[in-house]
Design a protein around this motif. Structure first.
Motif, mmCIF file in Angstrom:
data_model
loop_
_atom_site.group_PDB
_atom_site.id
_atom_site.type_symbol
_atom_site.label_atom_id
_atom_site.label_comp_id
_atom_site.label_asym_id
_atom_site.label_seq_id
_atom_site.Cartn_x
_atom_site.Cartn_y
_atom_site.Cartn_z
ATOM 1 N N THR A 114 -12.156 -3.044 -15.081
ATOM 2 C CA THR A 114 -13.184 -4.160 -15.704
ATOM 3 C C THR A 114 -14.032 -2.950 -16.419
ATOM 4 N N ARG A 115 -14.816 -2.136 -15.476
ATOM 5 C CA ARG A 115 -15.879 -1.501 -16.302
ATOM 6 C C ARG A 115 -15.904 0.574 -16.134
ATOM 7 N N LEU A 116 -17.015 1.150 -16.330
ATOM 8 C CA LEU A 116 -17.055 2.544 -15.691
ATOM 9 C C LEU A 116 -18.560 2.072 -15.230
ATOM 10 N N ARG A 117 -17.955 2.803 -13.892
ATOM 11 C CA ARG A 117 -19.785 2.638 -12.690
ATOM 12 C C ARG A 117 -20.407 3.793 -13.661
ATOM 13 N N LEU A 123 -27.603 -7.485 -11.249
ATOM 14 C CA LEU A 123 -28.002 -6.273 -11.190
ATOM 15 C C LEU A 123 -29.436 -5.990 -11.383
ATOM 16 N N GLN A 124 -29.688 -6.626 -12.056
ATOM 17 C CA GLN A 124 -31.479 -5.965 -11.821
ATOM 18 C C GLN A 124 -32.188 -6.282 -10.151
ATOM 19 N N THR A 125 -31.705 -7.206 -9.811
ATOM 20 C CA THR A 125 -33.010 -7.471 -8.055
ATOM 21 C C THR A 125 -31.656 -5.964 -7.799
ATOM 22 N N ALA A 126 -30.593 -5.701 -7.687
ATOM 23 C CA ALA A 126 -30.168 -5.301 -6.465
ATOM 24 C C ALA A 126 -31.050 -3.533 -6.775
ATOM 25 N N HIS A 127 -31.319 -3.492 -8.025
ATOM 26 C CA HIS A 127 -31.953 -2.666 -8.318
ATOM 27 C C HIS A 127 -33.477 -2.245 -8.190
ATOM 28 N N SER A 128 -34.051 -3.290 -7.687
ATOM 29 C CA SER A 128 -34.991 -2.966 -7.138
ATOM 30 C C SER A 128 -35.162 -3.532 -6.358
ATOM 31 N N SER A 142 -16.347 6.347 6.774
ATOM 32 C CA SER A 142 -15.924 5.162 7.998
ATOM 33 C C SER A 142 -16.961 3.907 7.091
ATOM 34 N N GLN A 143 -18.017 4.166 5.940
ATOM 35 C CA GLN A 143 -18.837 3.541 5.891
ATOM 36 C C GLN A 143 -19.046 2.707 5.017
ATOM 37 N N TYR A 144 -17.214 2.550 4.083
ATOM 38 C CA TYR A 144 -17.228 2.126 2.969
ATOM 39 C C TYR A 144 -15.655 1.305 3.104
ATOM 40 N N LYS A 145 -16.147 -0.010 2.780
ATOM 41 C CA LYS A 145 -14.760 -1.065 2.692
ATOM 42 C C LYS A 145 -13.572 -0.414 1.508
ATOM 43 N N TYR A 146 -13.941 -0.313 0.569
ATOM 44 C CA TYR A 146 -12.813 0.430 -0.651
ATOM 45 C C TYR A 146 -13.053 2.096 -0.814
ATOM 46 N N PRO A 147 -13.485 2.416 0.111
ATOM 47 C CA PRO A 147 -13.393 4.285 -0.063
ATOM 48 C C PRO A 147 -13.156 4.591 -1.504
ATOM 49 N N CYS A 148 -13.454 4.865 -2.762
ATOM 50 C CA CYS A 148 -12.730 5.756 -3.637
ATOM 51 C C CYS A 148 -13.041 7.222 -3.239
ATOM 52 N N ILE A 149 -11.727 7.765 -3.872
ATOM 53 C CA ILE A 149 -12.318 9.765 -3.020
ATOM 54 C C ILE A 149 -11.172 10.686 -4.471
ATOM 55 N N LEU A 150 -12.463 11.288 -4.406
ATOM 56 C CA LEU A 150 -12.139 12.396 -5.452
ATOM 57 C C LEU A 150 -11.357 13.728 -4.355
ATOM 58 N N GLY A 164 -15.339 1.607 -3.684
ATOM 59 C CA GLY A 164 -15.600 -0.037 -4.572
ATOM 60 C C GLY A 164 -16.007 -0.986 -4.964
ATOM 61 N N GLN A 165 -16.419 -0.986 -3.868
ATOM 62 C CA GLN A 165 -16.911 -2.753 -3.859
ATOM 63 C C GLN A 165 -18.529 -2.275 -4.506
ATOM 64 N N GLU A 166 -18.857 -2.872 -5.304
ATOM 65 C CA GLU A 166 -20.036 -2.894 -5.639
ATOM 66 C C GLU A 166 -21.289 -3.637 -5.064
ATOM 67 N N LEU A 167 -22.349 -3.225 -5.158
ATOM 68 C CA LEU A 167 -23.505 -3.726 -4.904
ATOM 69 C C LEU A 167 -23.919 -4.778 -4.205
ATOM 70 N N MET A 168 -24.002 -5.350 -5.818
ATOM 71 C CA MET A 168 -24.489 -6.519 -5.931
ATOM 72 C C MET A 168 -23.392 -7.448 -5.640
ATOM 73 N N GLU A 169 -22.140 -7.412 -5.440
ATOM 74 C CA GLU A 169 -20.578 -7.805 -5.227
ATOM 75 C C GLU A 169 -21.714 -8.038 -3.833
ATOM 76 N N ARG A 170 -21.453 -7.131 -2.716
ATOM 77 C CA ARG A 170 -22.069 -6.520 -1.056
ATOM 78 C C ARG A 170 -22.907 -7.945 -1.111
#
Length: 412
Positions: A294-297, A351-356, A208-216, A334-340
């Motif tokens: 586009t890339r491996l997460r 990416l660096q700011t999100a990590h910090s 419920s808390q995911y915008k684009y839930p990727c599920i395996l 599926g929505q990346e943190l830096m995009e959010r």
């Protein structure tokens, strides 16, 4: 959707119309959405008892159990079928579910479009922009605006294990949930009277808390049949395990959806795809689950492994438990943190700011065990056999899964 409960004369209660859960990627029982934070599924006594006696150490790795509800079949004036749940509240006030629901709109249009289709299971493909827009529109407007493309079988919507594209995979939700829902309604109509009451389990909606839930969805263990299985069912399940990665890896893919940011849709796979995979195909599918087009997460690899190791420790401590035919869900957004959070920055800076700003890691991931209808343990109801020690098949699967993720991480 709130509806009037007219099953009993003089009963003025209102009920909650259950919606197909659009992020169901596997299983054969229909999972329904009760509200934004809650899903429900047909009650099986053995699974209910498991949740009610759940070891405390396992609670973080299972959906929260919220009790049970009574559900009945309802047919409207146009002949559309739906499942309606009695409200939980003592004061009989309904839990409000929007009548502008995309899920209900999809399902009702699917019923209209495919009536008289001779028992096939047509499934819709709906572009994400249309799905998102329909959440803000009235049901009728959403239906007029949407463009539905129907296909005859779930298996035709996925790639085969050799990588041949059967059809365009652009769709906004996994079609497996609608397939299960259609089959479930069909069974209820043919096997039970319309006024029959059914019991459903209420469980946490873990996406419920995911915008684009990727599920395996991984079917875990080297054995899938329960202790109470007939000889015919036992032989059938043993064959499936022997012919799939269940035997050699202790797991097989039961379903998957992964959001492709370049095409803005979910790429979906079903259990038939998973059964055909060999070991190398399984590795490639796991890699694909972690790839957004586009890339491996890569930022997901460590937190997933960390949670899997924690689960492995818990499973090793559960003596006598056998999780036959249960599944393990791996979930991320599926929505990346830096995009959010950091929209306008240069990607590397973001990416660096999100990590910090996120000491716990770049990405929220979740690991959950589900489907316990055939789980057995010492003192369980209808216990046929008492086992010693932890579940070796489940442990074997977890160890292999961690190792494959490590291999992907080392080769990234």
């Amino acid at each position: 959707m709130v509806v009037q409960n007219s099953a009993d004369a003089g009963d003025s209660r209102v009920g909650v119309q259950l919606e197909p859960f659009l992020h169901q990627v596997g299983g054969h029982l229909s999972v329904m959405k009760y509200d934004e934070d809650t899903v429900c599924k047909p009650l099986i006594s053995q699974e209910q008892r498991f949740y009610e006696s759940l070891p405390p150490a396992m609670k973080r790795f299972t959906p929260q159990y919220k009790g049970t509800i009574t559900v009945h079949l309802l047919k409207d004036s146009l002949g559309h079928l739906s499942l309606v749940a009695n409200p939980l509240n003592e004061n009989r006030e309904p839990f409000k579910v929007s009548t502008e629901s995309a899920a209900v709109a999809i399902w009702q249009t699917l019923q209209q479009t495919t009536s008289g289709s001779g028992g096939a299971h047509p499934l819709s493909q709906w572009q994400h922009s249309q799905l998102a827009h329909s959440l803000k529109e009235s049901q009728a407007t959403a239906l007029l605006r949407s463009e539905f493309h129907l296909s005859t079988h779930v298996s035709s919507l996925v790639e085969d294990p050799d990588g041949n594209q059967a059809q365009d995979e652009r769709k906004s939700f996994n079609p497996w949930g609608l397939h299960c829902h259609k089959a479930h309604l069909s069974r209820l109509c043919t096997e039970y009277p319309e006024n029959k009451r059914h019991r459903f389990l209420l469980l946490e909606n873990v996406v419920s808390q995911y915008k684009y839930p990727c599920i395996l969805d991984l079917k875990m263990g080297t054995r899938q049949h329960g202790d109470d299985a007939s000889e015919e069912k036992k032989a059938r399940h043993m064959t499936k395990c022997a012919q799939s990665t269940s035997a050699c890896l202790g797991m097989r893919i039961c379903g998957m959806q992964v959001y492709q940011i370049d095409k803005k849709h979910f790429l979906c796979k079903d259990k038939y795809y998973g059964r055909k995979l060999k070991v190398e195909g399984f590795r490639q599918a796991l890699y694909q689950f972690l790839h957004n087009g586009t890339r491996l997460r890569t930022e997901l690899l460590e937190p997933i492994q960390r949670q899997l190791r924690a689960l492995l420790s818990v499973i090793r401590s559960q003596s006598s438990y056998r999780f036959y035919s249960s599944s393990l869900l791996i979930i991320y957004d599926g929505q990346e943190l830096m995009e959010r959070t950091l929209g306008g920055q240069h990607p590397q800076e973001a990416l660096q700011t999100a990590h910090s700003n996120s000491p716990g890691g770049l990405a929220k991931v979740d690991i959950r065990m589900i489907d316990f209808a055939h789980t057995t343990y010492k003192g369980s109801w209808n216990e046929h056999t008492t086992y010693d020690g932890p579940d070796p098949g489940y442990i074997f699967g977890l160890e292999n899964l961690i190792q494959i993720l490590q291999d992907i991480q080392e080769k990234k």
